[in-house]
Scaffold this active site. Sequence first.
Site, PDB file in Angstrom:
ATOM      1  N   ASP A   2      78.859  18.753 -14.953  1.00 39.98           N
ATOM      2  CA  ASP A   2      77.663  19.495 -15.343  1.00 39.98           C
ATOM      3  C   ASP A   2      78.049  20.746 -16.135  1.00 39.98           C
ATOM      4  O   ASP A   2      79.101  21.333 -15.902  1.00 39.98           O
ATOM      5  CB  ASP A   2      76.867  19.884 -14.090  1.00 39.98           C
ATOM      6  CG  ASP A   2      75.437  20.271 -14.408  1.00 39.98           C
ATOM      7  OD1 ASP A   2      74.969  19.985 -15.537  1.00 39.98           O
ATOM      8  OD2 ASP A   2      74.779  20.864 -13.535  1.00 39.98           O
ATOM      9  N   HIS A  19      78.525  17.945 -25.109  1.00 38.94           N
ATOM     10  CA  HIS A  19      78.839  16.599 -24.615  1.00 38.94           C
ATOM     11  C   HIS A  19      80.125  16.077 -25.264  1.00 38.94           C
ATOM     12  O   HIS A  19      80.956  15.446 -24.614  1.00 38.94           O
ATOM     13  CB  HIS A  19      77.686  15.643 -24.889  1.00 38.94           C
ATOM     14  CG  HIS A  19      76.420  16.006 -24.160  1.00 38.94           C
ATOM     15  ND1 HIS A  19      76.410  16.376 -22.832  1.00 38.94           N
ATOM     16  CD2 HIS A  19      75.125  16.070 -24.572  1.00 38.94           C
ATOM     17  CE1 HIS A  19      75.162  16.647 -22.453  1.00 38.94           C
ATOM     18  NE2 HIS A  19      74.367  16.471 -23.498  1.00 38.94           N
ATOM     19  N   LEU A 113      95.355   4.244 -11.100  1.00 40.16           N
ATOM     20  CA  LEU A 113      94.075   4.909 -10.834  1.00 40.16           C
ATOM     21  C   LEU A 113      92.893   3.960 -11.062  1.00 40.16           C
ATOM     22  O   LEU A 113      92.860   3.255 -12.065  1.00 40.16           O
ATOM     23  CB  LEU A 113      93.943   6.118 -11.773  1.00 40.16           C
ATOM     24  CG  LEU A 113      92.600   6.861 -11.784  1.00 40.16           C
ATOM     25  CD1 LEU A 113      92.401   7.629 -10.488  1.00 40.16           C
ATOM     26  CD2 LEU A 113      92.523   7.815 -12.973  1.00 40.16           C
TER      27      LEU A 113
END
Length: 229
Positions: A2, A19, A113
């Site tokens: 955020d 973004h 991962l």
Amino acid sequence: MDGNGRWAKKRFLPRIAGHKQGVETVREVVKACSELGVGYLTLFAFSSENWRRPQEEVSFLMGLFLGALEREVEKLDRNGIRLRIIGRRDRFAGEIVQMIERAEARTAHNTGLTLTVAADYGGRWDIMHATQSLLKARPELVHAGFDEADLEPFLAMAYAPEPDLFIRTGGEARVSNFLLWQLAYTELYFTDAFWPDFNRTALEAAIASYQQRERRYGRTSEQLIAGGA
Ligand code: IPE
Ligand code: MG
């Protein structure tokens, strides 16, 4: 993740610049987690509620998502990273759904991962969807009843352990419909840093905070010290 919009606003830039910069942070954090030996990293990229944003911003975010799927998957694969996307698929454009399926298939065999991207995801949707799927698979349970262990295999992240650490950037102290079920015992960490300013050092600080916590799962501190399982 955020704070992209506020990061941009502070620089007199359009929100979409935030973004774009946020994607750079994703690259850095994925790399850091991979190197640190983190087993699972789950990024909340787009919530069920984010469709309510201005259409221009939604389109830009979809473009970024598609672009990242096209460009990054080869590198993820080379680095042994397994990619999974959770959330609804029926509201995405066909080409995005296709890229998601291709990316997941291509990286499915990897053992490093596990990177999960939550896109058109909502925690309430997840629980509802799992319940519907369970009852469809085992209709007799409508009357017989069922328990948590029956439901869990149908949740979006059934392939992963419950998260140890939740990090929210951007200064808000709320969960905003992320993994509601899975976060029951997760350690929560909130930082004022906007997502584009978050980096490896900030990630290490969050992990260091996690390492100071005592996870009691309802027990007392004394029980833990005595080693009572
Ligand atoms: C998070 O940044 C990115 C997405 C939800 C896609 P925001 O866009 O929410 O940034 P702020 O909260 O307006 O600063
Ligand atoms: Mg926000």
